[in-house]
Enzyme design. Sequence first.
Site, mmCIF file in Angstrom:
data_model
loop_
_atom_site.group_PDB
_atom_site.id
_atom_site.type_symbol
_atom_site.label_atom_id
_atom_site.label_comp_id
_atom_site.label_asym_id
_atom_site.label_seq_id
_atom_site.Cartn_x
_atom_site.Cartn_y
_atom_site.Cartn_z
ATOM 1 N N HIS A 77 36.532 38.694 37.334
ATOM 2 C CA HIS A 77 35.462 37.797 37.782
ATOM 3 C C HIS A 77 35.208 36.764 36.699
ATOM 4 O O HIS A 77 35.286 37.068 35.513
ATOM 5 C CB HIS A 77 34.159 38.575 38.038
ATOM 6 C CG HIS A 77 33.205 37.819 38.903
ATOM 7 N ND1 HIS A 77 32.327 36.903 38.383
ATOM 8 C CD2 HIS A 77 33.023 37.826 40.241
ATOM 9 C CE1 HIS A 77 31.629 36.383 39.379
ATOM 10 N NE2 HIS A 77 32.018 36.917 40.521
ATOM 11 N N ASP A 96 34.679 42.241 46.117
ATOM 12 C CA ASP A 96 35.670 42.310 47.200
ATOM 13 C C ASP A 96 36.512 43.582 47.176
ATOM 14 O O ASP A 96 37.244 43.850 48.120
ATOM 15 C CB ASP A 96 36.605 41.091 47.106
ATOM 16 C CG ASP A 96 35.853 39.808 47.403
ATOM 17 O OD1 ASP A 96 35.788 38.934 46.531
ATOM 18 O OD2 ASP A 96 35.278 39.723 48.502
HETATM 19 C C1 SDX Z 1 34.533 36.208 44.435
HETATM 20 O O1 SDX Z 1 32.318 33.084 41.324
HETATM 21 C C2 SDX Z 1 31.776 34.001 42.053
HETATM 22 O O2 SDX Z 1 30.676 34.396 41.852
HETATM 23 C C3 SDX Z 1 32.677 34.516 43.179
HETATM 24 C C4 SDX Z 1 32.124 35.695 43.964
HETATM 25 C C5 SDX Z 1 30.903 35.291 44.790
HETATM 26 O O3 SDX Z 1 30.116 36.196 45.121
HETATM 27 O O4 SDX Z 1 30.842 34.104 45.186
HETATM 28 O O5 SDX Z 1 31.766 36.741 43.099
HETATM 29 C C6 SDX Z 1 33.138 36.221 44.976
HETATM 30 O O6 SDX Z 1 35.238 35.222 44.610
HETATM 31 C C7 SDX Z 1 35.000 37.382 43.621
HETATM 32 C C8 SDX Z 1 36.446 37.179 43.043
HETATM 33 C C9 SDX Z 1 37.453 37.514 44.156
HETATM 34 N N1 SDX Z 1 38.821 37.156 43.715
HETATM 35 C C10 SDX Z 1 39.720 38.122 43.397
HETATM 36 O O7 SDX Z 1 39.458 39.326 43.373
HETATM 37 C C11 SDX Z 1 41.123 37.568 43.086
HETATM 38 C C12 SDX Z 1 41.689 38.282 41.859
HETATM 39 N N2 SDX Z 1 40.900 37.855 40.687
HETATM 40 C C13 SDX Z 1 41.422 36.758 39.899
HETATM 41 O O8 SDX Z 1 42.162 35.826 40.572
HETATM 42 C C14 SDX Z 1 40.444 36.249 38.853
HETATM 43 O O9 SDX Z 1 39.937 37.343 38.227
HETATM 44 C C15 SDX Z 1 39.315 35.344 39.275
HETATM 45 C C16 SDX Z 1 39.783 34.179 40.074
HETATM 46 C C17 SDX Z 1 38.311 36.096 40.077
HETATM 47 C C18 SDX Z 1 38.625 34.845 38.013
HETATM 48 O O10 SDX Z 1 39.560 34.088 37.352
HETATM 49 P P1 SDX Z 1 39.220 33.290 35.976
HETATM 50 O O11 SDX Z 1 37.823 33.508 35.567
HETATM 51 O O12 SDX Z 1 39.709 31.884 36.124
HETATM 52 O O13 SDX Z 1 40.074 34.065 34.907
HETATM 53 P P2 SDX Z 1 41.621 33.864 34.723
HETATM 54 O O14 SDX Z 1 42.334 33.745 36.042
HETATM 55 O O15 SDX Z 1 41.826 32.795 33.713
HETATM 56 O O16 SDX Z 1 42.011 35.296 34.120
HETATM 57 C C19 SDX Z 1 41.900 35.569 32.730
HETATM 58 C C20 SDX Z 1 43.080 36.490 32.430
HETATM 59 C C21 SDX Z 1 44.444 35.863 32.811
HETATM 60 O O17 SDX Z 1 45.424 36.517 31.991
HETATM 61 P P3 SDX Z 1 45.947 35.733 30.658
HETATM 62 O O18 SDX Z 1 46.375 34.344 31.079
HETATM 63 O O19 SDX Z 1 44.764 35.726 29.721
HETATM 64 O O20 SDX Z 1 47.089 36.580 30.155
HETATM 65 O O21 SDX Z 1 42.976 37.681 33.230
HETATM 66 C C22 SDX Z 1 44.079 37.743 34.111
HETATM 67 C C23 SDX Z 1 44.666 36.342 34.210
HETATM 68 O O22 SDX Z 1 46.051 36.390 34.562
HETATM 69 N N3 SDX Z 1 43.565 38.183 35.407
HETATM 70 C C24 SDX Z 1 44.174 39.071 36.202
HETATM 71 C C25 SDX Z 1 43.305 39.236 37.281
HETATM 72 N N4 SDX Z 1 42.231 38.460 37.138
HETATM 73 C C26 SDX Z 1 42.393 37.804 35.972
HETATM 74 N N5 SDX Z 1 45.365 39.718 36.074
HETATM 75 C C27 SDX Z 1 45.663 40.558 37.084
HETATM 76 N N6 SDX Z 1 44.897 40.789 38.168
HETATM 77 C C28 SDX Z 1 43.701 40.144 38.307
HETATM 78 N N7 SDX Z 1 42.936 40.372 39.373
#
Ligand code: SDX
Length: 453
Positions: free
Chosen positions: A331, A388
């Site tokens: 998140h 989710d």
């Molecule tokens: C919602 O914003 C809100 O409040 C949203 C929400 C709401 O109520 O409106 O809470 C609802 O959208 C919840 C999120 C649902 N999405 C997912 O579950 C999709 C999977 N999650 C990721 O895509 C990610 O965690 C995000 C999009 C939710 C957040 O992404 P960020 O903050 O941009 O962080 P990032 O992608 O830069 O990740 C940081 C690191 C990265 O690795 P490095 O580049 O540092 O090596 O963490 C890794 C990412 O690759 N990472 C994951 C991961 N989430 C982040 N790696 C594997 N699996 C994951 N789920």
Amino acid sequence: MSERSVLHGDADLDRQASGDGRGSSNGQSATLSYDGRTTELPVIRGSEGEPAIDIGRLRAETGLITMDRGYMNTGSCLSAITFLDGERGILRYRGYPIEQLAEKSSFLEVAYLLTYGELPTRAQLEAWTSDVTHHTLIHEEMRRFFDSFPYDAHPMAVLASATVGLSTFYQDSHDPFDPAAVELTIQRLIAKLPTLAAWSFKKAIGQPYVYPRNDLDYAANLLHMMFAVPAEPYEVHPDVAKALDLLLILHADHEQNCSTSTVRLVGSSQVNLYASISAGISALWGPLHGGANEAVIRTLERIAADGGNVQKYIDKAKDPNHEFKLPGFGHRVYKNFDPRATIIKTAADRVLAATGADDQLYEIARQLEEVALHDEYFVKRKLYPNVDFYSGLIYRAIGFPKNMFTNCFAIGRLPGWIAQWKEMIGSADTKIGRPRQIYTGATARDYVPLEAR
Ligand code: SDX
């Protein structure tokens, strides 16, 4: 004028509801040294003490703009609606902890709280419930609207289209600065979104559209329109209706997430509220946002089909050469735990028991969570289950097909979008949203005639 607007004329409450607090600066500032000059920028603080540098004068005084991809460090507004603390796993709607609202409130009461800033009195809640109940029908000509979509259209495409389509039937209430028109539009949207969602589902499965019933409460009515058929009686299971109402509460607002920021940005052009909400629905559809609940179930099903090999998918999620991210994990704000996920996980146990749904996927989800929470990759990046991760298991146990999960999220998030839009459109600070950029393309060059290319 409805009961609410008569009882609710308090200027202080309106100001609080409009988020027009200034944020306190108490004289603090940040010093920027650039190009031989020093510039003082005011620091403002919110009611929970969060500090922010107000860069409203930055470009005029220094010629600089800021760059912040994904707005990870940028506040877009002052807001009095929802407070999140990602480190401590705190979520409050208008100051009330989500845990208390989840346990004691109802979705329509929470919708009122978010929209008008205070918990309703009994008279206000009764008036609000009656207003919403008596707007659940949609114009009969919208049946043709649904018939025009292919049967396998994604319900989010239909919902986004139908929502902006509502504006064509209510052309008399587009003005975002007309209080009576806005009030009517708010009631219409909250009342009609479940009907639009249910009808998109009925269209997809070739069943007759089921009309709303005024004797059912909000969640029960959605279940009725989704799952009733004219050929036999349909009884709503009270535990299932309560679980759905809880999910709607938990999804109701979440400060400046992607879809809410979209609603605010589109609304800042002063287009009508239907169009702003439709834009929010489209943003929510994305798999990184509200579409994650559908992606979670698809991943759990793949793991189940793959012999339950949880570690294989954990390894894929960790592999930098693989674009796969574990849906339902991580998140932007919560770096400890998502309080909603905690509540939903408990509710999942109750719903699975009430519906007798198979818990194979729930078992896989629990294993996935267990492995991830002890894996250094996830721990180091503070990736925890988000809202989710378990919600899809409840929607599935209730009987919603996967492609309807994000429609349920949208119905839940609607009051939050409306409250945030109302705060934006009502704020004297609001200007049309128009970010700047740093240009990296070709510098000036002359046109080359076709024969010379
Ligand atoms: C919602 O914003 C809100 O409040 C949203 C929400 C709401 O109520 O409106 O809470 C609802 O959208 C919840 C999120 C649902 N999405 C997912 O579950 C999709 C999977 N999650 C990721 O895509 C990610 O965690 C995000 C999009 C939710 C957040 O992404 P960020 O903050 O941009 O962080 P990032 O992608 O830069 O990740 C940081 C690191 C990265 O690795 P490095 O580049 O540092 O090596 O963490 C890794 C990412 O690759 N990472 C994951 C991961 N989430 C982040 N790696 C594997 N699996 C994951 N789920």
